[in-house]
Design an enzyme around this catalytic site. Structure first.
Site, PDB file in Angstrom:
ATOM      1  CG  ASP A 273      -2.170   0.864   0.939  1.00 25.55           C
ATOM      2  OD1 ASP A 273      -2.148   1.641  -0.032  1.00 25.55           O
ATOM      3  OD2 ASP A 273      -3.152   0.778   1.712  1.00 25.55           O
TER       4      ASP A 273
HETATM    5  C1  BGC Z   1      -4.927   3.276   0.020  1.00 24.73           C
HETATM    6  C2  BGC Z   1      -5.113   2.228  -1.052  1.00 24.73           C
HETATM    7  C3  BGC Z   1      -5.011   2.857  -2.423  1.00 24.73           C
HETATM    8  C4  BGC Z   1      -3.695   3.590  -2.534  1.00 24.73           C
HETATM    9  C5  BGC Z   1      -3.474   4.242  -3.876  1.00 24.73           C
HETATM   10  C6  BGC Z   1      -3.689   4.101  -0.200  1.00 24.73           C
HETATM   11  O1  BGC Z   1      -3.588   5.158   0.694  1.00 24.73           O
HETATM   12  O2  BGC Z   1      -4.892   2.649   1.292  1.00 24.73           O
HETATM   13  O3  BGC Z   1      -6.351   1.596  -0.892  1.00 24.73           O
HETATM   14  O4  BGC Z   1      -5.144   1.893  -3.401  1.00 24.73           O
HETATM   15  O5  BGC Z   1      -3.628   4.597  -1.532  1.00 24.73           O
HETATM   16  O6  BGC Z   1      -4.310   5.304  -4.081  1.00 24.73           O
END
Ligand code: BGC
Length: 729
Positions: A273
């Protein structure tokens, strides 16, 4: 294909191509494949831009608003101007649509119709690929949520592991196709199951917080939806921010390698993530970038999202600290997915006019169908709904969300926010459904401009606004009040310490109810809310969730009876925030006959349970019949129940099959979902709904997280309307 390297030859197997390409790559080129940069509307310092030039050997780009033409231009450099010509994989959060916005995933869970999710994910894939140059979505989120304070429940399909698993598989099929070879087709994109695993268990519902759950909870609740998604063929998984048994998920070998690959045979790649590798310093795991890289790559996290954490890979290899074998393993997984997507043969997307690719009439019709099937009718006293437009001469439309397109679009709306001017509101659509009525609009509260703040801060109680709403209500035959929360009150980093209505809305409902006019509440929200006392003042309450591009149309179709509500809650609604967690598949209480809380006397249990939802018609359940008792491992048990529409309107009923294990050596949930099916029935029509259970479906969860069949008594219930007990020796 003479002289063409094996990796460029589509006739060769994916594995041969991966091996051949790996052999030709330098350590720097390999490391670059494991990095994801960002581009477009964003403030990340690692963004491609003047301070951070584009590196055409990078593995992936998170694209934001780049669009198809920009993607092609960058891709051309990667494919045509680098030594090996490895295409970039373009990722983005396409969560519930690209330009056609579908209901938020939690609402989709309430449809109990995964086939609609499969179709909507297909449309989202086609639109984002052609219009945005996206090959890979960070969706579906398949986390089981028990705490409605957590903002991200809106991104998943509710509290039940089985239901989440069915939707996970449907979403994967929608994005990727049903067969592995479908991935190569134009408009198919890679899915990403997230966040692996247990992120939704954040303490107190506070986003990004510590998580602590037992191995039983892990195996019983959190893992099964991921397993279902992997079995449906998902090609990528995103590791989560949180800890699993004290080990950050991004560095958790037991989860990323032993479970995901060892137990389930996952063959795609894992992306972290956003910034999770560097964030290991915040979790006091290690602040040393070398340790962070070694721990995460070694555990099986193959790509790093957005923060360039893997830039130290070449040095670590040269220093002999990172075995080439570990690096190659991760790079091979990324390349494999690129080959499977056909990116080497078709690295570009067609740059077609937007009218040809997005918001096609059939897609918008599908959005309306989804929104209709997601809405949940929770109250309908005296059959006030459906409203007969012929009898409504004056309609008062009140509340902060009667004329808000954004409240229908919800969070993670992708490019749909650019379309909000095209998203009709409840007010815009009302005249079409009440052609003969005079319609008055009064917000009744003063709404702010920034929908990203908590709803209570967004809306201010205002006496003059309430007085105007009350005057409109007095003149009207019926009052429809649109309540809930702003489109961005739920989602990432949108947790709430309370899940009540704002004081402004409470005051508005009080004043409207005092007029004595029939009062219909439409609720737009991305989470369960708890306002049982205020809801007593409503004659009817239809939970619309955030229904997307055609949410308003669907709302009026349901309110006027052109369509019959059929949604069922995929998540339990508590009466008060202090009751959290409250969910249907809990373990039984050790004593009965006592109130759960001194200050909720006689009001035990949730406000609305999982599975709740009314219809304009009535359904009768016959007996649950067990067609074949199970005697050995081979023999499956078959159950059936006959459901009849006994009312005057056509409608859909969801049969939810619950299994209760009545005797086991360790305690089991009072019941758990083992199947569901939604059937549409004309008035007077009946259908027999069937369920097949294998012996393993009856197996009881053990303290160590394994399931084991134990002989004894069971009960199978159809929607808690009919049930049968049986013994298995
Ligand atoms: C989130 C993810 C997301 C990623 C990209 C993160 O902060 O937890 O779910 O896919 O950002 O935007």
């Amino acid at each position: 294909m003479k002289n063409v390297p094996v990796y460029k030859n589509p006739k060769k197997s994916v594995e041969a191509r991966v091996r051949d390409l790996l052999r030709r790559m330098t350590v720097e080129e390999k490391a670059a494949q494991l990095m994801q940069r960002t581009i477009g509307r964003d403030v990340n310092p690692e963004n491609v831009g003047p301070d951070h030039p584009f590196d055409p050997t990078v593995g992936s780009i998170l694209t934001f608003t780049a669009g198809a033409a920009a993607r092609n231009a960058f891709q051309r450099i990667a494919v045509e101007e680098t030594r090996l010509g490895i295409p970039i994989i373009w990722g983005y959060d396409v969560i519930h649509g690209w330009r056609t916005c579908f209901p938020v995933p939690l609402a989709q869970g309430c449809s109990f119709d995964p086939s609609l999710t499969e179709k909507s994910c297909r449309v989202a894939a086609e639109e984002c690929w052609a219009d945005g140059g996206v090959d890979w979505t960070f969706s579906p989120m398949v986390e089981v949520g028990h705490d409605p304070r957590w903002g991200r429940n809106v991104e998943g399909y509710g509290e039940d592991p089985f239901t989440n698993g069915r939707f996970a598989a449907a979403a994967v099929r929608g994005y990727q196709g049903r067969r592995p070879s479908d991935l190569k087709k134009p408009g198919r994109i890679a899915a990403c199951l997230k966040h692996f695993v247990g992120y939704s268990a954040c303490e107190g519902g506070r986003d990004y917080n510590y998580t602590d759950f037992s191995v039983r909870a892990l195996r019983e609740w959190y893992l099964p939806p991921f397993e279902a998604g992997v079995r449906a063929g998902a090609r990528t998984v995103m590791s989560s921010f949180n800890c699993v048994n004290g080990v950050p998920a991004v560095a958790n070998k037991e989860m990323l390698t032993d479970v995901l690959r060892g137990e389930w045979g996952f063959g795609g790649f894992v992306v972290s993530d956003w910034g999770a590798v560097s964030q290991l310093s915040l979790q006091a795991f290690s602040s040393d970038p070398a340790v962070q890289t070694l721990a995460t790559l070694g555990a099986g996290n193959d790509m790093d999202m957005a923060d360039d954490a893997f830039r130290n890979v070449p040095d670590l290899v040269r220093a002999g600290r990172l075995p080439v074998r570990v690096l190659d393993r991760a790079v091979a997984r990324v390349l494999r997915v690129k080959f499977e997507l056909g990116l080497f043969e078709n690295p570009y997307v067609p740059e077609l006019p937007r009218e040809k690719t997005c918001r096609l009439p059939a897609s918008l019709d599908l959005a309306a169908e989804c929104a209709r099937s997601c809405a949940v009718l929770l109250k309908n006293e005296g059959g006030v709904l459906p409203l007969d437009p012929k009898k409504v001469k004056r309609l008062a439309l009140v509340g902060p969300y009667v004329d808000s397109p954004l409240a229908h679009l919800g969070c993670w709306r992708g490019m749909c926010s650019e379309e909000h001017a095209e998203t009709p509101t409840l007010f815009d659509e009302a005249a079409r459904f009440f052609p003969g009525a005079k319609i008055e609009l009064e917000r009744g509260v003063v709404a702010g401009a920034n929908e990203c703040v908590a709803t209570a801060a967004y809306e201010k109680p205002d006496r003059a606004a309430i007085a105007r709403a009350v005057r409109a209500a007095r003149r009207a035959d019926v009052v429809v009040v649109a309540l809930g929360e702003t489109g961005r009150s739920s989602g990432e980093c949108r947790s709430r310490r309370d899940i009540c209505l704002s004081p402004a809305q409470e005051a508005l409902v009080d004043a409207l109810a005092a007029t004595g006019k029939p009062l219909v509440g439409l609720v737009l929200a991305g989470r369960p809310l708890a306002f049982p006392k205020t809801a007593e003042k409503l004659d009817a309450m239809l939970w619309l969730w955030q229904g997307g591009s055609r949410g308003a149309q669907a709302a009026w179709e349901l309110v006027t009876g052109k369509a019959n509500p059929s949604g069922r809650l995929a998540m339990t609604f508590p009466r008060a925030v202090g009751q959290i967690p409250v969910y249907y598949n809990a373990q039984p209480r050790c004593r009965t006959g006592y109130d759960e809380y001194q200050d909720l006397v006689g009001e035990n249990g949730p406000w609305f349970p999982f599975g709740a939802g009314l219809s304009y018609t009535t359904f009768e359940y016959g007996k649950v019949r067990l067609e074949c008792a199970m005697r050995n491992a081979q023999c499956a048990m078959k159950a059936s129940v006959r459901v009849k529409n006994t009312g005057k309107r056509a409608g859909a009923e969801t049969v939810i099959w619950y299994l209760s294990d009545l005797e086991s050596t360790s305690t089991q949930p009072a019941r758990r979902v083992v199947g569901f099916e939604k059937v549409f029935l004309e008035p007077g029509a009946a259908e027999t709904v069937r369920l097949a259970l294998k012996r393993k479906d009856l197996a009881a969860m053990q303290p160590d997280g394994t399931r084991r069949f134990e002989p004894g008594a069971f009960e199978l219930s159809a929607s808690l309307r009919a049930s049968a007990r049986f013994e298995v020796p």
